[in-house]
Design an enzyme around this catalytic site. Structure first.
Site, PDB file in Angstrom:
ATOM      1  N   ARG A 124      14.739 -24.570  50.242  1.00 52.17           N
ATOM      2  CA  ARG A 124      14.624 -24.728  48.794  1.00 52.17           C
ATOM      3  C   ARG A 124      15.513 -23.713  48.094  1.00 52.17           C
ATOM      4  O   ARG A 124      15.574 -22.548  48.489  1.00 52.17           O
ATOM      5  CB  ARG A 124      13.172 -24.498  48.333  1.00 52.17           C
ATOM      6  CG  ARG A 124      12.178 -25.451  48.913  1.00 52.17           C
ATOM      7  CD  ARG A 124      10.901 -25.567  48.116  1.00 52.17           C
ATOM      8  NE  ARG A 124      10.293 -24.308  47.691  1.00 52.17           N
ATOM      9  CZ  ARG A 124       9.163 -24.230  46.985  1.00 52.17           C
ATOM     10  NH1 ARG A 124       8.542 -25.329  46.630  1.00 52.17           N
ATOM     11  NH2 ARG A 124       8.655 -23.080  46.649  1.00 52.17           N
ATOM     12  N   THR A 128      16.719 -22.541  41.309  1.00 55.17           N
ATOM     13  CA  THR A 128      16.586 -23.701  40.437  1.00 55.17           C
ATOM     14  C   THR A 128      15.128 -23.887  40.028  1.00 55.17           C
ATOM     15  O   THR A 128      14.210 -23.569  40.779  1.00 55.17           O
ATOM     16  CB  THR A 128      17.082 -24.980  41.138  1.00 55.17           C
ATOM     17  OG1 THR A 128      16.257 -25.235  42.287  1.00 55.17           O
ATOM     18  CG2 THR A 128      18.529 -24.826  41.581  1.00 55.17           C
ATOM     19  N   ASP A 224       3.393 -18.460  51.827  1.00 56.45           N
ATOM     20  CA  ASP A 224       4.529 -18.974  52.594  1.00 56.45           C
ATOM     21  C   ASP A 224       4.118 -19.099  54.061  1.00 56.45           C
ATOM     22  O   ASP A 224       3.937 -18.098  54.758  1.00 56.45           O
ATOM     23  CB  ASP A 224       5.732 -18.038  52.452  1.00 56.45           C
ATOM     24  CG  ASP A 224       7.002 -18.629  53.030  1.00 56.45           C
ATOM     25  OD1 ASP A 224       7.008 -18.932  54.241  1.00 56.45           O
ATOM     26  OD2 ASP A 224       7.979 -18.784  52.283  1.00 56.45           O
ATOM     27  N   ASP A 227       6.561 -17.411  56.673  1.00 59.91           N
ATOM     28  CA  ASP A 227       6.514 -15.957  56.633  1.00 59.91           C
ATOM     29  C   ASP A 227       5.253 -15.422  57.293  1.00 59.91           C
ATOM     30  O   ASP A 227       5.293 -14.445  58.048  1.00 59.91           O
ATOM     31  CB  ASP A 227       6.588 -15.457  55.189  1.00 59.91           C
ATOM     32  CG  ASP A 227       8.015 -15.473  54.649  1.00 59.91           C
ATOM     33  OD1 ASP A 227       8.940 -15.652  55.434  1.00 59.91           O
ATOM     34  OD2 ASP A 227       8.163 -15.317  53.422  1.00 59.91           O
TER      35      ASP A 227
END
Length: 233
Positions: A124, A128, A224, A227
């Site tokens: 990703r 943005t 996440d 992670d």
């Protein structure tokens, strides 16, 4: 706020309206396992331990959606008993959306020794607003167009990465009806995106959470996944 925690069974009643080919993996074990995985106090080594238990259950449920044939067997106590046998592993490919998908891919691979593996690297773009996906790399078996595919990514958020990966597979000739997208946690926004764009793809998930937040992360979620699983927090 612990009262806002949503576990895998909360959205069961509404799930069928989110995607026409959604399959919810059901297990009594999920409640306690997801509690540990969601908790911010859970250490990476503990997260990996509980996540692997969840993914093994999920992997078996996803494999059960692949084509099977009826066979006759003899048990130690009775002849001519009808059962089911999975299609040849030679006709199955497990594709990981790197990096988090590698964890789920290994859970599926443990259940299917000798299965072909594919890799798609999509990330990703956090700069943005819509967190648009960018394709960096793909490596798939030469025969993939003739195979049934288990596409693995633990989290389905906006659906952008999943749709990008599905585009890679279809460009290689894979039929959407031969793809099963396997994920641990998803949300209504991602499911609705896939329902609009690729309704023929089966989605097998262990949990449907509430929604996305302003940063396009699943709520309540677990942070996440990659992670926490690979200890890069």
């Amino acid at each position: 706020d612990t009262t806002r925690l949503v576990f895998h069974k909360v959205c069961t009643n509404m799930a069928n309206g989110l995607h026409p080919n959604l399959i919810l993996s059901e297990s009594k074990a999920y409640d306690a396992l997801f509690t540990k995985m969601r908790d911010v106090k859970t250490k990476p080594s503990e997260f990996e331990f509980f996540a692997k238990r969840v993914m093994r259950i999920l992997a078996e449920d996803a494999i059960a959606q692949l084509p099977h044939k009826t066979i006759k067997i003899t048990t130690p106590c009775s002849p001519n008993i009808e059962g089911k046998e999975l299609m040849s592993v030679d006709n199955i490919c497990v594709v990981s959306i790197v990096r988090a998908g590698d964890s789920l891919m290994e859970a599926v691979r443990a259940c299917l020794p000798g299965v072909s593996i594919g890799k798609i690297l999509i990330q990703r773009n956090e700069e943005t607003t819509e967190k648009l996906p960018t394709l960096y790399y793909s490596k798939l078996p030469p025969r993939i167009k003739d195979m049934n595919v288990l596409l693995c990514d633990p989290m389905l958020a906006t659906g952008g990465s999943a749709k990008a990966a599905l585009d890679v597979l279809t460009k290689h000739g894979v039929l959407l009806s031969n793809i099963i997208f396997v994920n641990v946690i998803c949300c209504p926004e991602g499911l609705q995106r896939l329902a609009e764009d690729v309704p023929d793809v089966k989605v097998v998930t262990a949990c449907v959470d509430e929604c996305l937040n302003e940063n396009k992360y699943i709520v309540p979620g677990l942070g996440d996944y990659g992670d926490r699983f690979f200890n890069t927090t």
